[in-house]
Design a protein around this motif. Structure first.
Motif, PDB file in Angstrom:
ATOM      1  N   TYR A 146       5.752 -22.432  27.668  1.00  0.00           N
ATOM      2  CA  TYR A 146       5.740 -23.064  26.342  1.00  0.00           C
ATOM      3  C   TYR A 146       4.451 -23.861  26.160  1.00  0.00           C
ATOM      4  N   ALA A 147       3.825 -23.689  24.998  1.00  0.00           N
ATOM      5  CA  ALA A 147       2.604 -24.428  24.681  1.00  0.00           C
ATOM      6  C   ALA A 147       2.837 -25.299  23.456  1.00  0.00           C
ATOM      7  N   THR A 225      -2.663 -18.130  26.243  1.00  0.00           N
ATOM      8  CA  THR A 225      -1.760 -18.788  25.300  1.00  0.00           C
ATOM      9  C   THR A 225      -1.822 -18.028  23.983  1.00  0.00           C
ATOM     10  N   VAL A 226      -0.698 -17.418  23.606  1.00  0.00           N
ATOM     11  CA  VAL A 226      -0.673 -16.582  22.408  1.00  0.00           C
ATOM     12  C   VAL A 226      -0.155 -17.371  21.207  1.00  0.00           C
ATOM     13  N   TYR A 252       2.495 -20.522  21.866  1.00  0.00           N
ATOM     14  CA  TYR A 252       2.379 -21.665  20.962  1.00  0.00           C
ATOM     15  C   TYR A 252       3.296 -21.382  19.787  1.00  0.00           C
ATOM     16  N   VAL A 253       4.496 -21.928  19.831  1.00  0.00           N
ATOM     17  CA  VAL A 253       5.513 -21.593  18.841  1.00  0.00           C
ATOM     18  C   VAL A 253       5.087 -22.036  17.438  1.00  0.00           C
ATOM     19  N   GLY A 254       4.491 -23.197  17.314  1.00  0.00           N
ATOM     20  CA  GLY A 254       4.046 -23.671  16.000  1.00  0.00           C
ATOM     21  C   GLY A 254       2.971 -22.802  15.391  1.00  0.00           C
ATOM     22  N   SER A 255       2.088 -22.291  16.242  1.00  0.00           N
ATOM     23  CA  SER A 255       1.024 -21.366  15.877  1.00  0.00           C
ATOM     24  C   SER A 255       0.108 -21.907  14.771  1.00  0.00           C
ATOM     25  N   TYR A 256      -0.608 -20.994  14.089  1.00  0.00           N
ATOM     26  CA  TYR A 256      -1.652 -21.418  13.159  1.00  0.00           C
ATOM     27  C   TYR A 256      -1.109 -22.286  12.026  1.00  0.00           C
TER      28      TYR A 256
END
Length: 270
Positions: A146-147, A225-226, A252-256
């Motif tokens: 998790y990131a 980290t995707v 990175y669940v939150g992402s852009y």
């Protein structure tokens, strides 16, 4: 990671239906109500696999308490073999699978083919909603996959040795086109691998071609980290990296959409 329906023992598995449409949030539930793999429970992307009351991106990470309740009411135990499916070639089963992996359900898999292929292959199908017995399962959270945003910020400033990999289209990555988020661009320093490259004829490819393409972008010895727009389409890229032998991968669940949510967020274009 991925498993073909030809290798699945139906009777020894617990089933999770995750069919969904980003254009019609009720479509997956309608499909499930019409027919599903016998015994399958339904997990909704926005009601179960995201916390839509949060502001950390368009599909924020659910709280651990909510996930624990979901797993318990779904009748899951840590050693269960769990098969998650969608319509095939979609990111929704991968999202659910990543959350299961995060929670320590290591014997969970993404069905490579979708529901239609399962029906054609003779898997038992009905429209009855199962009522699984609740469990008292306690997840074993794996923070190494998790990131959070803070982790990504450390990558950007050079404080953490991880390679950012953007799963969106090349046009969105370069900031030439942004149909969803209010600001076009990418997280600084990110590389690009469009998740659509993972598919052929509606299902994810597991052949050497995908692995070779991934190898040309990022070294399998490095931590990756995707991310994507909202953390959903990055999930199959995460799964494909793991399937291709990448050992250190985070999502990175939150992402852009989370990255640009703060004022003066640093981005790159071009």
């Amino acid at each position: 990671m991925f498993v073909s329906i030809t290798d699945i023992d139906y009777a020894k598995s617990k089933w999770v239906d995750t069919r969904f449409s980003l254009q019609d949030g009720d479509e997956g539930r309608r499909k499930y109500a019409e027919s599903h793999v016998t015994g399958a429970i339904y997990w909704d992307l926005e009601r179960d696999l995201s916390n839509m009351t949060e502001s950390a991106g368009r599909h924020p990470m659910p709280e651990k308490t909510a996930l624990t309740k979901l797993f318990r009411t779904s009748g899951l135990k840590m050693d269960d073999q769990i098969i998650v499916y969608d319509d095939g070639g979609n990111p929704f089963a991968a999202r659910a699978w990543w959350l299961l992996q995060y929670a320590g359900f290591k014997n969970s898999f993404i069905a490579l083919e979708g529901f239609a292929a399962m029906k054609e292959a003779g898997f038992p199908i009905d429209n009855r909603v199962p009522e699984p017995l609740s469990t008292s399962v306690s997840p074993d959270w794996d923070e190494t996959i998790y990131a959070p945003r803070q982790f990504v910020e450390e990558i950007v400033v050079g404080g953490t040795a991880s390679i950012l990999l953007d799963a969106r289209s090349a046009e969105r990555y370069r900031g030439e086109k942004e149909p969803i988020d209010p600001i076009a661009g990418r997280i600084p320093g990110a590389l690009n691998f469009d998740w659509e490259q993972l598919k052929k004829e509606g299902i994810f490819k597991l052949d050497g071609i995908v692995k070779e393409r991934l190898y040309t972008v990022v070294n399998p010895a490095e931590e990756v980290t995707v991310y994507c727009g909202s953390g959903v389409t990055a999930a199959p890229l995460y799964a494909s990296l793991k399937h291709s032998g990448y050992e250190n991968v985070r999502l990175y669940v939150g992402s852009y959409s989370d990255w640009i949510s703060i004022e003066d967020a640093e981005i790159e274009i071009g």
